[in-house]
Enzyme design. Structure first.
Site, PDB file in Angstrom:
ATOM      1  N   TYR A  66     125.533  58.160  54.686  1.00 15.11           N
ATOM      2  CA  TYR A  66     124.795  57.256  53.792  1.00 15.11           C
ATOM      3  C   TYR A  66     123.421  56.985  54.412  1.00 15.11           C
ATOM      4  O   TYR A  66     123.166  55.895  54.914  1.00 15.11           O
ATOM      5  CB  TYR A  66     125.551  55.931  53.617  1.00 15.11           C
ATOM      6  CG  TYR A  66     126.874  56.039  52.891  1.00 15.11           C
ATOM      7  CD1 TYR A  66     126.933  56.510  51.575  1.00 15.11           C
ATOM      8  CD2 TYR A  66     128.076  55.628  53.492  1.00 15.11           C
ATOM      9  CE1 TYR A  66     128.144  56.587  50.901  1.00 15.11           C
ATOM     10  CE2 TYR A  66     129.291  55.700  52.808  1.00 15.11           C
ATOM     11  CZ  TYR A  66     129.307  56.176  51.517  1.00 15.11           C
ATOM     12  OH  TYR A  66     130.503  56.248  50.833  1.00 15.11           O
ATOM     13  N   ARG A 136     133.000  65.535  39.941  1.00 14.23           N
ATOM     14  CA  ARG A 136     132.424  64.261  39.468  1.00 14.23           C
ATOM     15  C   ARG A 136     133.052  63.844  38.138  1.00 14.23           C
ATOM     16  O   ARG A 136     133.285  62.672  37.894  1.00 14.23           O
ATOM     17  CB  ARG A 136     130.904  64.380  39.314  1.00 14.23           C
ATOM     18  CG  ARG A 136     130.132  64.473  40.605  1.00 14.23           C
ATOM     19  CD  ARG A 136     130.221  63.248  41.489  1.00 14.23           C
ATOM     20  NE  ARG A 136     129.668  62.054  40.917  1.00 14.23           N
ATOM     21  CZ  ARG A 136     129.237  61.020  41.649  1.00 14.23           C
ATOM     22  NH1 ARG A 136     129.287  61.050  42.976  1.00 14.23           N
ATOM     23  NH2 ARG A 136     128.793  59.934  41.082  1.00 14.23           N
ATOM     24  N   THR A 142     130.731  55.602  38.812  1.00 14.55           N
ATOM     25  CA  THR A 142     130.715  54.816  40.062  1.00 14.55           C
ATOM     26  C   THR A 142     131.467  53.486  39.906  1.00 14.55           C
ATOM     27  O   THR A 142     132.199  53.070  40.814  1.00 14.55           O
ATOM     28  CB  THR A 142     129.243  54.530  40.462  1.00 14.55           C
ATOM     29  OG1 THR A 142     128.569  55.778  40.586  1.00 14.55           O
ATOM     30  CG2 THR A 142     129.158  53.756  41.758  1.00 14.55           C
ATOM     31  N   ARG A 153     138.876  57.064  39.068  1.00 10.98           N
ATOM     32  CA  ARG A 153     138.412  55.679  39.207  1.00 10.98           C
ATOM     33  C   ARG A 153     138.849  54.825  38.013  1.00 10.98           C
ATOM     34  O   ARG A 153     139.146  53.643  38.160  1.00 10.98           O
ATOM     35  CB  ARG A 153     136.892  55.663  39.383  1.00 10.98           C
ATOM     36  CG  ARG A 153     136.458  56.189  40.760  1.00 10.98           C
ATOM     37  CD  ARG A 153     134.962  56.398  40.839  1.00 10.98           C
ATOM     38  NE  ARG A 153     134.510  56.700  42.190  1.00 10.98           N
ATOM     39  CZ  ARG A 153     133.261  57.064  42.489  1.00 10.98           C
ATOM     40  NH1 ARG A 153     132.346  57.173  41.533  1.00 10.98           N
ATOM     41  NH2 ARG A 153     132.921  57.315  43.738  1.00 10.98           N
ATOM     42  N   HIS A 176     134.691  59.075  47.679  1.00 11.04           N
ATOM     43  CA  HIS A 176     133.335  59.610  47.585  1.00 11.04           C
ATOM     44  C   HIS A 176     133.443  61.040  47.089  1.00 11.04           C
ATOM     45  O   HIS A 176     134.373  61.756  47.442  1.00 11.04           O
ATOM     46  CB  HIS A 176     132.675  59.608  48.974  1.00 11.04           C
ATOM     47  CG  HIS A 176     131.443  60.456  49.022  1.00 11.04           C
ATOM     48  ND1 HIS A 176     130.223  60.005  48.588  1.00 11.04           N
ATOM     49  CD2 HIS A 176     131.257  61.749  49.401  1.00 11.04           C
ATOM     50  CE1 HIS A 176     129.334  60.970  48.706  1.00 11.04           C
ATOM     51  NE2 HIS A 176     129.927  62.046  49.206  1.00 11.04           N
TER      52      HIS A 176
HETATM   53  P1  IDP Z   1     128.957  57.351  43.723  1.00  7.82           P
HETATM   54  O1  IDP Z   1     130.011  57.073  44.771  1.00  7.82           O
HETATM   55  O2  IDP Z   1     129.542  57.329  42.336  1.00  7.82           O
HETATM   56  O3  IDP Z   1     128.199  58.629  43.995  1.00  7.82           O
HETATM   57  P2  IDP Z   1     126.571  55.928  44.641  1.00  7.82           P
HETATM   58  O4  IDP Z   1     125.507  55.375  43.745  1.00  7.82           O
HETATM   59  O5  IDP Z   1     126.264  57.143  45.445  1.00  7.82           O
HETATM   60  O6  IDP Z   1     127.891  56.151  43.765  1.00  7.82           O
HETATM   61  O7  IDP Z   1     126.989  54.746  45.623  1.00  7.82           O
HETATM   62  C1  IDP Z   1     127.794  54.987  46.758  1.00  7.82           C
HETATM   63  C2  IDP Z   1     128.867  53.939  46.847  1.00  7.82           C
HETATM   64  O8  IDP Z   1     128.262  52.652  47.039  1.00  7.82           O
HETATM   65  C3  IDP Z   1     129.720  53.751  45.604  1.00  7.82           C
HETATM   66  O9  IDP Z   1     130.771  54.691  45.528  1.00  7.82           O
HETATM   67  C4  IDP Z   1     130.223  52.343  45.780  1.00  7.82           C
HETATM   68  O10 IDP Z   1     131.346  52.273  46.634  1.00  7.82           O
HETATM   69  C5  IDP Z   1     129.054  51.649  46.481  1.00  7.82           C
HETATM   70  N1  IDP Z   1     128.192  50.915  45.546  1.00  7.82           N
HETATM   71  C6  IDP Z   1     127.308  51.431  44.671  1.00  7.82           C
HETATM   72  N2  IDP Z   1     126.683  50.431  43.996  1.00  7.82           N
HETATM   73  C7  IDP Z   1     127.205  49.279  44.464  1.00  7.82           C
HETATM   74  C8  IDP Z   1     126.979  47.873  44.172  1.00  7.82           C
HETATM   75  O11 IDP Z   1     126.191  47.476  43.320  1.00  7.82           O
HETATM   76  N3  IDP Z   1     127.695  46.987  44.904  1.00  7.82           N
HETATM   77  C9  IDP Z   1     128.593  47.339  45.838  1.00  7.82           C
HETATM   78  N4  IDP Z   1     128.837  48.612  46.144  1.00  7.82           N
HETATM   79  C10 IDP Z   1     128.156  49.576  45.467  1.00  7.82           C
HETATM   80 MG    MG Z   2     126.855  59.130  45.524  1.00  7.34          MG
END
Ligand code: IDP
Ligand code: MG
Length: 209
Positions: A66, A136, A142, A153, A176
């Site tokens: 990350y 995906r 997400t 999910r 992830h």
């Molecule tokens: P993704 O896992 O669907 O690719 P990303 O935008 O890459 O989503 O974000 C990585 C991870 O960060 C998400 O899977 C989630 O666990 C966490 N996350 C994303 N947005 C938020 C938020 O607004 N609050 C808390 N955790 C978040």
């Molecule tokens: Mg991501």
């Protein structure tokens, strides 16, 4: 004719988009005993598990996975949070002390690093035609609240930005999955050495040829 990945297409030869993608089951999925059920969904669609292992994630690996330098990812998380708060009529400033998308995103990233280093995770590389997009689709949105039924999910969680952010924790969405081909190419070598990624044939390959 070459496409953007340099794959040559001719009229007579059909070449699949053979891709590899990374999945990591986060500690919430491990604690809930969902490893088997989740991996089955990828196997049954025809995706090949070419690498797999359980990992205790170091702070160093979490920081690389990350990366704080990926501004669009950090600002994206901040932006999604602001949108979600506006929709719910909640004051972002009161909750986060800022309305800056990068600052909000950085806070969320810290929670995320905390979660992924809190217990063992299960990491795997899946291979197949259109593997990144396919995974995906199976994983879902997400935010589990917005994930369609039938996705991982959507079927196993109800979490939302509101619940996560007010609880000062990351969204618990089980796993992830690399977001695009470039991300997969960056992430896979962080988790697996080339000799830990295997080659074998699945019977579907003969049928689908
Ligand atoms: P993704 O896992 O669907 O690719 P990303 O935008 O890459 O989503 O974000 C990585 C991870 O960060 C998400 O899977 C989630 O666990 C966490 N996350 C994303 N947005 C938020 C938020 O607004 N609050 C808390 N955790 C978040
Ligand atoms: Mg991501």
């Amino acid at each position: 004719m070459k496409d953007k990945y340099g794959i040559v297409h001719t009229l007579r030869i059909h070449i699949f988009y053979m891709e590899q993608t990374l999945i990591v089951f986060k500690p919430d999925a491990i604690a809930r005993g969902l490893m088997g059920e989740i991996i089955t969904r990828f196997e049954r669609v025809g995706l090949k598990i070419v690498a797999a292992r359980m990992v205790e994630v170091s702070r160093e690996l979490a920081d690389k996975h990350y990366p704080i330098s990926r501004r669009e990812f950090i600002e994206g998380m901040g932006g999604k949070t602001i949108e979600n708060y506006e929709k719910l009529g909640i004051d972002v400033m009161a909750d986060f002390g800022t309305t800056d998308t990068f600052e909000i995103g950085s806070k969320i990233r810290e929670w995320l690093v905390g979660l992924i280093t809190s217990g063992p995770v299960f990491a795997a590389v899946l291979e197949g035609p259109h593997a990144v997009e396919l995974v995906r689709k199976i994983v879902g949105h997400t935010l589990p609240l917005l994930s369609a039924p039938g996705t991982i999910r959507g079927d196993y969680s109800y979490d939302s930005s509101y619940l996560a952010n007010t609880g000062r924790r990351p969204i618990k969405n089980l796993l992830h999955a690399s977001g695009n081909v470039e991300e997969a190419k960056y992430e896979i070598p962080l988790w697996f050495k080339p000799e830990e990624i295997y080659t074998y044939e699945r019977v579907e390959e003969k049928v689908m040829r």
